[in-house]
Design an enzyme around this catalytic site. Structure first.
Site, PDB file in Angstrom:
ATOM      1  N   ASP A 118       0.841  -1.193   0.000  1.00 57.84           N
ATOM      2  CA  ASP A 118       0.000   0.000   0.000  1.00 57.84           C
ATOM      3  C   ASP A 118       0.881   1.250   0.000  1.00 57.84           C
ATOM      4  OD1 ASP A 118      -2.025   1.838   0.323  1.00 57.84           O
ATOM      5  OD2 ASP A 118      -3.057   0.668   1.856  1.00 57.84           O
ATOM      6  N   ASP A 119       0.713   2.084  -1.004  1.00 54.57           N
ATOM      7  CA  ASP A 119       1.420   3.375  -1.063  1.00 54.57           C
ATOM      8  C   ASP A 119       2.939   3.265  -1.166  1.00 54.57           C
ATOM      9  OD1 ASP A 119      -1.027   4.530  -0.934  1.00 54.57           O
ATOM     10  OD2 ASP A 119      -0.730   5.588   0.944  1.00 54.57           O
TER      11      ASP A 119
ATOM     12  N   CYS B 170      -6.039   3.779  -3.779  1.00 53.54           N
ATOM     13  CA  CYS B 170      -6.394   2.469  -3.194  1.00 53.54           C
ATOM     14  C   CYS B 170      -7.625   1.786  -3.753  1.00 53.54           C
ATOM     15  CB  CYS B 170      -6.636   2.627  -1.694  1.00 53.54           C
ATOM     16  SG  CYS B 170      -5.186   2.982  -0.741  1.00 53.54           S
TER      17      CYS B 170
ATOM     18  N   LYS C 259      -5.796  -5.755   4.113  1.00 48.80           N
ATOM     19  CA  LYS C 259      -6.779  -4.682   3.850  1.00 48.80           C
ATOM     20  C   LYS C 259      -7.765  -5.025   2.729  1.00 48.80           C
ATOM     21  CE  LYS C 259      -6.281  -0.090   1.720  1.00 48.80           C
ATOM     22  NZ  LYS C 259      -5.564   1.194   1.790  1.00 48.80           N
TER      23      LYS C 259
ATOM     24  N   HIS D 203     -11.031  -2.724   1.815  1.00 50.12           N
ATOM     25  CA  HIS D 203     -11.276  -1.394   1.212  1.00 50.12           C
ATOM     26  C   HIS D 203     -12.167  -1.420  -0.021  1.00 50.12           C
ATOM     27  CE1 HIS D 203      -9.408   2.889   0.867  1.00 50.12           C
ATOM     28  NE2 HIS D 203     -10.606   2.870   1.411  1.00 50.12           N
TER      29      HIS D 203
ATOM     30  N   ASP E 132      -0.146  -0.609  -4.892  1.00 53.73           N
ATOM     31  CA  ASP E 132      -1.517  -0.330  -5.356  1.00 53.73           C
ATOM     32  C   ASP E 132      -1.607   0.990  -6.108  1.00 53.73           C
ATOM     33  OD1 ASP E 132      -1.104   1.245  -3.066  1.00 53.73           O
ATOM     34  OD2 ASP E 132      -3.194   1.101  -2.443  1.00 53.73           O
TER      35      ASP E 132
ATOM     36  N   LYS F  91       1.114   9.800  -5.370  1.00 51.89           N
ATOM     37  CA  LYS F  91      -0.164   9.103  -5.237  1.00 51.89           C
ATOM     38  C   LYS F  91      -1.302  10.067  -5.569  1.00 51.89           C
ATOM     39  CE  LYS F  91      -3.030   7.375  -1.436  1.00 51.89           C
ATOM     40  NZ  LYS F  91      -3.081   6.937  -0.031  1.00 51.89           N
TER      41      LYS F  91
END
Ligand SMILES: *[C@@H]1O[C@H](CO)[C@@H](O)[C@H](O)[C@H]1NC(C)=O
Ligand SMILES: *[C@@H]1O[C@H](CO)[C@@H](O)[C@H](O)[C@H]1NC(C)=O
Ligand SMILES: *[C@@H]1O[C@H](CO)[C@@H](O)[C@H](O)[C@H]1NC(C)=O
Ligand SMILES: *[C@@H]1O[C@H](CO)[C@@H](O)[C@H](O)[C@H]1NC(C)=O
Ligand SMILES: *[C@@H]1O[C@H](CO)[C@@H](O)[C@H](O)[C@H]1NC(C)=O
Length: 570
Positions: A44-45, A83, A137, A139, A292, A314
């Site tokens: 993530d990120d 995301c 996660k 989401h 992601d 992002k």
């Protein structure tokens, strides 16, 4: 008419040589070897420059790098800018503009989720005999249980439903609301309080592999890390101090903490690969590692990722927002140990993995309107990618759109009024001598891959890393030559020559610009409206023992008892 038996035999022989044998050689029919286990690790990120294999020597990621050097480094790999849209594309094989997920993320209080009409990746794989599990996660919606992983093809889930949480107390703060978000299956996991999220996710992933019995079918494991997304404002970058201390060479304290979050994730990758080895599953596995979206740099989202030398962060449509760090590893890939410039989009994984699992025949089962294209044969045999175009996103609420056709990229409008349209460090030390080559074979992944004789020599690793390092053409310190605000003219770049998007070619190539604008107009005509909804006051954790929950399943307004004998106050 009577065929004599010789002719019959000849006919069979010809049929065999021309029709059946090639299929055998491609491994499509009569394949007695079991279907591959699929392990999809989603960071993530994580920024383009936050892994060692892209040229930064700042953050040691030897486990990830070992997979990269022995598999395929995906250097022209696109995801979406944030995301929820990326996860929806991964699960459905569709662009977010076709599922209503194109604008922003899904907030924990929203009464929405990825449409239940969509058949998703684990459901497709389960049809082929897989058992699917998720660690981490989600989401993609939780307001009703039927939107959550156990109701959408996954057999187990240890992790969280919303977009981020604290890695130790597991609470998520969103829009001034505060609640616990950690689940074991559908149950709130109060007992995991204080256990570092990356470890919780890793433990579940390792346990799933250890408990998997391959005689009863292959495994699909989706490991969706919280790392290295920032946490709540009171402690944005939670990570054990001893991990931070190991990275004393990184001068900026917050960058050092971010880096420690990445090394914890790298350790997780090593533990997963090692368990696959112990369970004798590694030699028949496909492992994908992907971010992601682009990294939030220099304080964006309270975080300190790096996409150097790519532009933007992002949630922007620049390469730094949509070009992800990614790799695929598998002994099934005939052409390995290479840097791929094959164009790939995150929506391609669904058909690609279906083909890997069930041959080309499995693709006939795909739902209508899939945007993903199977790149399995292209990856296995190093053939040109069938993908020509990528729709990076169309977001009419923010007024931004971007798409690529071949090497050309159109960017129209921007997010944040252009505030994040620059180039951000840190560059990371780029001198190859600073990179610790000894760590690669010593890492858990490295040892496991060495056991399969798949880790290339150090010289070969050096060659691969150099080839995977993106360089700009004389980067100008002036910043963007393109002011892509909602009201200004669209910009055009040639990503092959100018991966850093420094030179707007819109004026030099009006015909190319026009063609891409036409393509955008066409793609836009196929979009569905964004599905975002205002937050629902019933979602407030204060009604639910301070947890984020599936509030839509309860009729709070009629004051029915919920959560045992807990009193509900509205
Ligand atoms: C989740 O629940 C299952 C079943 O009760 C249990 O066996 C498992 O240990 C739990 N996992 C965690 C991480 O608490
Ligand atoms: C795995 O599954 C097979 C068939 O379903 C069964 O015979 C075998 O005992 C199982 N092995 C273990 C270790 O549970
Ligand atoms: C297509 O999906 C069905 C279940 O919906 C499954 O039984 C079948 O094996 C699939 N066919 C192929 C060729 O993958
Ligand atoms: C897409 O189409 C809608 C109308 O359907 C329009 O309002 C919007 O401006 C278009 N967006 C782009 C990027 O062309
Ligand atoms: C409410 O939350 C606390 C932890 O904050 C937990 O110990 C307790 O079991 C929860 N109560 C219910 C009814 O879930």
């Amino acid at each position: 008419m009577r065929l004599n038996s010789d002719k019959f035999t000849m006919l069979f022989l010809w049929l065999f040589i021309f029709l059946i044998l090639p299929q055998f050689l491609k491994g499509e029919v009569g394949n007695s070897s079991p279907k591959p286990n699929i392990i999809f690790i989603l960071a993530d990120d994580l920024g383009f420059n936050d892994v060692g294999f892209h040229g930064s020597a700042q953050i040691p990621t030897p486990n990830i790098d070992a997979l990269a050097y022995s598999g395929i480094i995906l250097n022209r790999y696109y995801v979406t800018p944030i995301c929820t849209p990326s996860r929806s594309a991964l699960m459905t094989g569709k662009y977010p503009i076709h599922t209503g997920m194109q604008h922003a993320v899904l907030y924990a209080a929203e009464p929405r989720g990825l449409s239940l009409k969509e058949k998703i990746l684990p459901q497709y794989l389960n049809d082929l005999g897989y058992t699917s599990h998720i660690a981490g996660k989600w989401h993609l919606g939780h307001w009703k249980l039927k939107y959550t992983p156990l109701f959408r093809g996954f057999s187990s889930h240890v992790g969280f439903w919303s977009g981020h949480h604290d890695y130790n107390d597991h609470t998520a703060v969103e829009n001034d609301e505060w609640g616990l978000d950690m689940r074991n299956g559908t149950e709130v996991a109060y007992d995991l309080h204080g256990r570092y999220t990356t470890d919780v996710i890793t433990d579940h992933a390792v346990k799933v592999i250890a408990n998997h019995n391959t005689t009863s079918g292959p495994l699909f494991l989706y490991v969706a890390h919280a790392a290295c997304h920032s946490s709540n404002p009171y402690n944005p970058l939670p990570v054990p101090d001893n991990e931070v201390m190991k990275l004393g060479h990184i001068p900026h304290y917050k960058r050092r903490k971010f880096a420690a979050m990445v090394t914890k994730m790298d350790e997780s990758v090593g533990l997963i690969v090692d368990q696959l080895r112990k369970s004798n599953m590694l030699e028949n596995s496909i492992i994908i590692f992907s971010s992601d979206n682009g990294g939030p740099a220099q304080g964006f989202n309270l975080n300190f990722a790096s996409n150097y030398p790519l532009k933007g962060v992002k949630n922007t449509l620049w390469e730094g927002g949509v070009r992800a760090a990614g790799l695929i590893w598998s002994p099934l890939l005939k052409s390995r140990q290479r840097v791929s410039t094959q164009t790939i989009h995150i929506s391609d994984w669904l058909p690609t993995l279906l083909e890997a699992a069930g041959g080309a025949a499995a693709l006939s089962n795909l739902s209508k309107g899939i945007d993903g294209q199977s790149i399995w044969q292209a990856l296995v045999h190093d053939e040109p990618s069938p993908r020509l175009k990528v729709i990076h996103n169309i977001d009419d609420i923010w007024g931004s759109a971007g798409l690529s056709v071949g090497d050309w990229k159109l960017v129209k409008g921007t997010n944040y009024y252009g505030k994040w349209d620059g180039w951000y460090g840190p560059a990371g030390e780029r001198d190859p001598h600073l990179y610790d080559w000894q760590q690669i074979p010593k890492s858990r992944s490295g040892k496991a891959l060495n056991g399969l004789k798949m880790l290339p020599s150090q010289a070969e690793q050096q060659r691969l890393r150099a080839a995977a390092t993106v360089k700009c053409l004389g980067q100008s310190p002036q910043g963007s030559s393109c002011k892509a605000t909602a009201f200004s003219a669209p910009c055009l770049f040639n990503i092959h020559d100018d991966p850093c998007e420094q030179f707007n070619l819109a004026e030099q190539y009006p015909k190319v610009l026009k063609a891409l604008m036409e393509e955008l107009k066409y793609q836009n005509s196929t979009a569905v409206p964004p599905a975002n909804k205002p937050g629902d006051r019933r979602a407030s954790p204060k009604y639910w023992n301070y947890t984020w929950t599936n509030f839509g399943d309860y009729d709070l307004l009629n004051n029915k008892p919920v959560l045992g004998d807990l009193k509900v106050v509205l």
